[in-house]
Each structure stands twice: as C-alpha cells, then as structure tokens.
Design a protein around this motif. Sequence first.
Motif, PDB file in Angstrom:
ATOM      1  N   LEU A 113       0.674  -1.244  -0.110  1.00 24.54           N
ATOM      2  CA  LEU A 113      -0.026   0.153   0.151  1.00 24.54           C
ATOM      3  C   LEU A 113       0.828   1.389  -0.064  1.00 24.54           C
ATOM      4  CD1 LEU A 113      -2.971   0.837   0.262  1.00 24.54           C
ATOM      5  CD2 LEU A 113      -2.567   0.822   2.685  1.00 24.54           C
ATOM      6  N   ILE A 114       2.042   1.485   0.879  1.00 25.80           N
ATOM      7  CA  ILE A 114       2.775   2.287   0.921  1.00 25.80           C
ATOM      8  C   ILE A 114       3.669   2.604  -0.167  1.00 25.80           C
ATOM      9  CG2 ILE A 114       4.863   3.265   2.181  1.00 25.80           C
ATOM     10  CD1 ILE A 114       3.569   2.180   4.859  1.00 25.80           C
ATOM     11  N   MET A 115       4.209   1.540  -0.771  1.00 28.18           N
ATOM     12  CA  MET A 115       4.927   1.452  -1.959  1.00 28.18           C
ATOM     13  C   MET A 115       4.005   2.144  -3.315  1.00 28.18           C
ATOM     14  SD  MET A 115       7.944   0.458  -1.309  1.00 28.18           S
ATOM     15  CE  MET A 115       8.728  -0.052  -2.757  1.00 28.18           C
ATOM     16  N   VAL A 116       2.854   1.877  -3.271  1.00 28.52           N
ATOM     17  CA  VAL A 116       2.197   2.125  -4.459  1.00 28.52           C
ATOM     18  C   VAL A 116       1.885   3.566  -4.381  1.00 28.52           C
ATOM     19  CG1 VAL A 116      -0.394   1.993  -5.334  1.00 28.52           C
ATOM     20  CG2 VAL A 116       0.795  -0.099  -4.976  1.00 28.52           C
ATOM     21  N   MET A 117       1.296   3.923  -3.063  1.00 31.00           N
ATOM     22  CA  MET A 117       0.767   5.305  -2.966  1.00 31.00           C
ATOM     23  C   MET A 117       2.085   6.533  -3.061  1.00 31.00           C
ATOM     24  SD  MET A 117      -2.035   4.854   0.009  1.00 31.00           S
ATOM     25  CE  MET A 117      -2.646   6.415  -0.158  1.00 31.00           C
ATOM     26  N   SER A 118       3.126   5.921  -2.406  1.00 28.24           N
ATOM     27  CA  SER A 118       4.251   6.768  -2.622  1.00 28.24           C
ATOM     28  C   SER A 118       4.960   6.905  -3.911  1.00 28.24           C
ATOM     29  CB  SER A 118       5.560   6.500  -1.448  1.00 28.24           C
ATOM     30  OG  SER A 118       5.885   5.054  -1.744  1.00 28.24           O
ATOM     31  N   GLY A 119       4.658   5.649  -4.630  1.00 22.58           N
ATOM     32  CA  GLY A 119       5.205   5.672  -6.000  1.00 22.58           C
ATOM     33  C   GLY A 119       4.564   6.524  -6.921  1.00 22.58           C
ATOM     34  N   LEU A 120       3.295   6.609  -6.577  1.00 29.08           N
ATOM     35  CA  LEU A 120       2.411   7.577  -7.346  1.00 29.08           C
ATOM     36  C   LEU A 120       2.825   9.101  -7.298  1.00 29.08           C
ATOM     37  CD1 LEU A 120      -1.195   5.962  -7.164  1.00 29.08           C
ATOM     38  CD2 LEU A 120       0.544   5.925  -9.122  1.00 29.08           C
ATOM     39  N   THR A 121       3.388   9.372  -6.046  1.00 35.90           N
ATOM     40  CA  THR A 121       3.716  10.738  -5.731  1.00 35.90           C
ATOM     41  C   THR A 121       4.985  10.985  -6.635  1.00 35.90           C
ATOM     42  OG1 THR A 121       2.971  10.843  -3.351  1.00 35.90           O
ATOM     43  CG2 THR A 121       5.099  12.295  -3.886  1.00 35.90           C
ATOM     44  N   ILE A 122       5.942   9.662  -6.575  1.00 33.00           N
ATOM     45  CA  ILE A 122       7.154  10.129  -7.658  1.00 33.00           C
ATOM     46  C   ILE A 122       6.916  10.123  -8.941  1.00 33.00           C
ATOM     47  CG2 ILE A 122       9.285   8.741  -8.310  1.00 33.00           C
ATOM     48  CD1 ILE A 122       9.196   7.406  -5.451  1.00 33.00           C
ATOM     49  N   LEU A 123       5.689   9.352  -9.383  1.00 41.37           N
ATOM     50  CA  LEU A 123       5.111   9.520 -10.724  1.00 41.37           C
ATOM     51  C   LEU A 123       4.539  10.840 -11.053  1.00 41.37           C
ATOM     52  CD1 LEU A 123       4.860   8.122 -13.203  1.00 41.37           C
ATOM     53  CD2 LEU A 123       2.726   6.892 -12.420  1.00 41.37           C
ATOM     54  N   ASN A 124       4.103  11.376 -10.104  1.00 41.31           N
ATOM     55  CA  ASN A 124       3.656  12.906 -10.317  1.00 41.31           C
ATOM     56  C   ASN A 124       4.619  13.713 -10.640  1.00 41.31           C
ATOM     57  OD1 ASN A 124       0.893  12.669  -9.888  1.00 41.31           O
ATOM     58  ND2 ASN A 124       0.818  13.155  -7.622  1.00 41.31           N
ATOM     59  N   ALA A 125       5.990  13.541 -10.358  1.00 40.04           N
ATOM     60  CA  ALA A 125       7.081  14.437 -10.859  1.00 40.04           C
ATOM     61  C   ALA A 125       7.082  14.369 -12.472  1.00 40.04           C
ATOM     62  CB  ALA A 125       8.277  14.052 -10.091  1.00 40.04           C
ATOM     63  N   HIS A 126       6.867  13.213 -12.818  1.00 40.81           N
ATOM     64  CA  HIS A 126       6.989  13.078 -14.487  1.00 40.81           C
ATOM     65  C   HIS A 126       6.080  12.059 -14.871  1.00 40.81           C
ATOM     66  CE1 HIS A 126       9.177  14.116 -18.360  1.00 40.81           C
ATOM     67  NE2 HIS A 126       9.265  12.757 -18.390  1.00 40.81           N
ATOM     68  N   PRO A 127       4.576  12.400 -15.092  1.00 40.00           N
ATOM     69  CA  PRO A 127       3.580  11.257 -15.438  1.00 40.00           C
ATOM     70  C   PRO A 127       3.714  10.828 -17.017  1.00 40.00           C
ATOM     71  CG  PRO A 127       2.544  13.386 -15.077  1.00 40.00           C
ATOM     72  CD  PRO A 127       4.249  13.791 -14.818  1.00 40.00           C
ATOM     73  N   ARG A 128       4.812  10.631 -17.138  1.00 43.73           N
ATOM     74  CA  ARG A 128       5.090  10.164 -18.780  1.00 43.73           C
ATOM     75  C   ARG A 128       5.779   8.780 -19.018  1.00 43.73           C
ATOM     76  NH1 ARG A 128       4.964  14.545 -22.346  1.00 43.73           N
ATOM     77  NH2 ARG A 128       6.657  13.732 -23.510  1.00 43.73           N
ATOM     78  N   PHE A 129       5.582   8.164 -19.784  1.00 46.38           N
ATOM     79  CA  PHE A 129       6.161   6.759 -19.825  1.00 46.38           C
ATOM     80  C   PHE A 129       6.764   6.569 -21.223  1.00 46.38           C
ATOM     81  CE2 PHE A 129       3.861   5.440 -16.030  1.00 46.38           C
ATOM     82  CZ  PHE A 129       4.791   5.352 -15.116  1.00 46.38           C
ATOM     83  N   TYR A 130       8.046   6.057 -21.364  1.00 45.90           N
ATOM     84  CA  TYR A 130       8.664   6.087 -22.616  1.00 45.90           C
ATOM     85  C   TYR A 130       9.226   4.495 -22.969  1.00 45.90           C
ATOM     86  CZ  TYR A 130       9.239  10.683 -21.516  1.00 45.90           C
ATOM     87  OH  TYR A 130       8.933  12.136 -21.061  1.00 45.90           O
ATOM     88  N   TRP A 131       9.649   4.050 -23.808  1.00 47.03           N
ATOM     89  CA  TRP A 131      10.457   2.899 -24.231  1.00 47.03           C
ATOM     90  C   TRP A 131      11.893   3.218 -24.647  1.00 47.03           C
ATOM     91  CZ3 TRP A 131       7.831  -0.725 -21.889  1.00 47.03           C
ATOM     92  CH2 TRP A 131       6.696  -0.997 -21.884  1.00 47.03           C
ATOM     93  N   GLY A 132      12.689   2.233 -24.119  1.00 48.89           N
ATOM     94  CA  GLY A 132      14.312   2.459 -24.570  1.00 48.89           C
ATOM     95  C   GLY A 132      14.955   2.984 -23.249  1.00 48.89           C
ATOM     96  N   ASP A 133      16.365   3.520 -23.619  1.00 44.05           N
ATOM     97  CA  ASP A 133      17.227   4.192 -22.580  1.00 44.05           C
ATOM     98  C   ASP A 133      16.730   5.298 -22.098  1.00 44.05           C
ATOM     99  OD1 ASP A 133      19.346   2.022 -22.528  1.00 44.05           O
ATOM    100  OD2 ASP A 133      19.792   2.751 -24.683  1.00 44.05           O
ATOM    101  N   VAL A 134      16.271   6.234 -22.841  1.00 40.47           N
ATOM    102  CA  VAL A 134      15.892   7.720 -22.563  1.00 40.47           C
ATOM    103  C   VAL A 134      14.669   7.974 -22.845  1.00 40.47           C
ATOM    104  CG1 VAL A 134      18.180   8.388 -23.077  1.00 40.47           C
ATOM    105  CG2 VAL A 134      16.647   8.407 -24.749  1.00 40.47           C
ATOM    106  N   GLY A 135      14.374   9.447 -22.353  1.00 38.61           N
ATOM    107  CA  GLY A 135      12.894   9.913 -22.612  1.00 38.61           C
ATOM    108  C   GLY A 135      12.636  11.125 -21.753  1.00 38.61           C
TER     109      GLY A 135
END
Lengths: 252, 273
Positions: B28-50
Amino acid sequence: MANEIDRRAVIAGLIGGGALLSGCDRIGSSAPFQAAVEGARGLTMHSQRLLIGRDRLAPEFGRDKISDRFHANGTTDPIEPAYRALAANGFRQWRLEVDGLVHRPFGLSLAQLQTLPQRRQITRHDCVEGWSAIAEWQGVPLGLILAHAGLMPDARYAVFHCADRLGGDQYYESIDLIDAFHPQTILAHRMNGQPLGIAHGAPIRLRVERQLGYKQAKYVMRIELVATLDGIGGGKGGYWEDRRNYDYYAGI
Amino acid sequence: MVARLHHPISRHDLATRLWHWINALTILIMVMSGLTILNAHPRFYWGDVGTWGDIAWLQIGSSDGRGLLFIGDRMFDTTGWLGHWTDAQGVAQDWAFPGWITIPTDYDLAQGRIWHLLFAWVFVLGWLFYLGRGVISGHLRRDLWPRLGDLTPRALRHEIRHHLSISAIRAMADNGYNSLQRLSYLAVILGLIPLMIMTGLSMSPGMNAALPWLPELFGGRQSARSIHFLGMSAILIFVVVHLVMVLLAGPIRLILGMMTGGSLKAEGAHHGE
C-alpha cells in the motif's frame, strides 16, 4: 447474520484504513520515522558502494545513442549581474577557485582548464523526476584538480559553489572523496561537441555519473574542500538536500 | 500425530502471517508513494531515454481545467480523477494523481522518495525472508507448488468453474490452496515481486554501474520504468481479485485465520482418520 457481521467488518476495515493513511503525513515528520529514514539512507549508500566498488564506471553509450532532446532543469538562465557580465564576455574573466582544506589553493581560467588532460564520456543523465537523456560530456577529471591542489588529511568533501540563486538561495552541491576521485567525475565544459550552453551550466558543470541529476551542479565557480558539511548552507550538503530533504547520496 | 486429532493443523504458519500483513501495508505504501514520484513526471517511454518533448506511450496531463490521459494515440477525459482534480480544501490541482491516493498527500517528491525507498527495504528483506523460510520449511513446495495433475486443461477448467460459484468458493476456503490460488500466488511471489525489485533497481544510476546488464534486460532504463509501472498495475489487479475472493469466501473467518493461524478443517479431519 454472518453476512451482516462481515459487512460491518469490511466497513470498519475501510474506516481504519482511511485513518491510517491520513496519519501518514504526520508519521512522516515524526522523529522515529526520520531516524528510520536516516538508517535506510545509510543502508542504501553502504550496500550500493559495496556492490559497485570504488572505481566501477557508469554505463557509457555509443554516439548513435545521444539524445535529440536534453531537458534543462533548475536554473536555466542565471540573472545574477556578476554571472551575466562573465557570460557577456564569453567567460574570459571567469576563474574557478579551488580552496579550503588544500595545501595549494589556486585559480584557473577556462582557457587553462581546456589545456589540462581531458576525458570524454557519453553517459545517461537521470533526473530525480524520472526522465533520462544521453549526452557526450568533455571535461577535466576532478581528481586531477584535487591532486594539483593537494588535499589536507582532514578533507572529506568537495563542495561546489555555484553562480546561480534558485528561489532566493545560492545553489551548491557536494560529494565525498570516493565520488570526487572517480574517473568519470569531471568538470565538463563541452556537451555534444559544443561549448557548454548556459541552460546546461556554462562555463562548467559537475558530472558525477553514478548519481542523479540534482548532484550535477551547474555554473560552478568555486570548489571548497571541507572536513564537514556543517555550516555550509543548511548543513545537509546541497541545495535540494537543505531545502527539501533530498537524499545526500543520490545513487537511487 | 495423535495430538493433531484434537488440534487441527494451522492453516497459515507464523512466517506466512507476518509476511502477509507486513506486505499488505508495505505494498500500500509503495504504491501510494510511487504515485507521488510518478507525479513528478507522469510520462512513460520505451528505450534508454525519454524526457519532456519525447514521444510517451502513456502520459497524464491537463489542459483548460480538464484532466487528460493519453495512451498511445488515444485520449481520455479523466477530469476529477487524473490530471485535474479538487483537493480536500477545494483547491483545483493539476498533478497527475490526486492527494487521496498519494503519500504524502501534498506533492513532495523528496518525501515520496523517502517513503518509497525506506519501504523498499522492508519489501525486499521481507520477500527474501519469506522465500528462504518457505524453501527451508517446505511451505513453497507443499502449499504453493501446483500438483502436476492439477495443471491439465481439464483440471483447470474444473477449477475455474468452481470459482464461479460462491458456495464452491466458500467450501474451497476450508481446504489448502486450490490450484488457481497456487498459480496466482506463485506468479506474484516468484514473478511480479522480483520483477518489481529488478525494474526498481534498474532505475538506480548507482546500481547501473554495479550491474550494467540489468536495465538492458528490460530494454533500457525508461523501459524498466515503464515495466515497473505495469508490474505495479498487475499487483493491484492481484490485490483486487484477492480481496474479492476473500469477501466472497467469508471475510471474518479468513481474516481471523490470517491473524491467528486458523485451521484446515478437511485436511485436519483427514489426518485424524
């Protein structure tokens, strides 16, 4: 009847869960939690250092992997008059000062820096926010500069004082001597074959490749060797560390 | 053996129960704190960079007071849920994930990372402890490893049909784990959890120096970050199905069983014969 009890238990569970979560913000600022956090930070740094080894290199990439876009974060165009004057003159008056706990404090112009032995590396920059970009960096190994200055025995950290202020405070960063003498730790003055642009920290920025982006100080003006981080800025070793409680060791 | 006649076999041993509850809280804590981290950059890419401006296969954003979710070429209006929502004080916010589902409530990347990386240790050490204990005690082999006969298409069809009836689910809950349970628990314990740990470590520049092959295993650091998110989504699906099954099968008895150990009715009787 059994169903009724089940339903009550579920509702009680949901309410209890909600109370627990709203408590997280309060727990997060409590003293025992902060002690656990410091413990985990130490555990992370020491176990990573043990696994990595002192001089193991960060992955390097081929030229074909260099990113088209390299986002610039933090200060991207310092407004400080002293910096603007240096930039207007192509940084010809710029001097890097190396002082603190060294036997031979000295200053270095950009032209002098460019004549020293250079290292070129194509590495991936990982911002703490989550994005990544690959660029080629060229600069002087920090270890050479420190060896030239001659460290006093009690020097433990290299502090990078920067030209820019962000949100009213002077930007600075620091690393310990393991990272300071790492072969990929360089003072970069070229990026992707061009002189380093202002958005990316002209005339020089630090590259410390085994850590996250906020450690890669831009607009470096002075390198100070110190025994302790106490008394520098807020005492936690860097701008974001002081301001927001970011991890000092940014290896993850 | 004789003692077992009067004392039914414990359904869950102490290590399993401890790990279950610690993990429930940790995930529960990992998911909810993970979403905070995701809020910093809510975008997903494939490969090394993005980074900003690069093509993202998934992104959450806002525009003109609307929350928007983009998956590939498709756009979904998620106003009120993702990208644009109103906080407890009635203030409109444009962070990707709303405060009620993040730790901490207000966007604070450093504090989100602190929670995430502290409980990552609990997650990893707990998993290693449970796995080690499970191998030594035989719990993995005895209770979780599917029996060969249970994996035939016929047996699996039978098992799936059983899961469609509440009375059958209730009856099954008195026995050891059924084969679908075994398969899904094993998929989490030996599949999803190590996947989360490995993709998580792939994002660490320090670990990249130690194990340069690790992010490449997933196709690069940004791919690993995407897979970390998809793995989290898979764990959430597992948790939802798990909770639904517990609710259907008799929550009070099963939750008490996971707290006190409970008993195996059918196999207890079997041992007594």
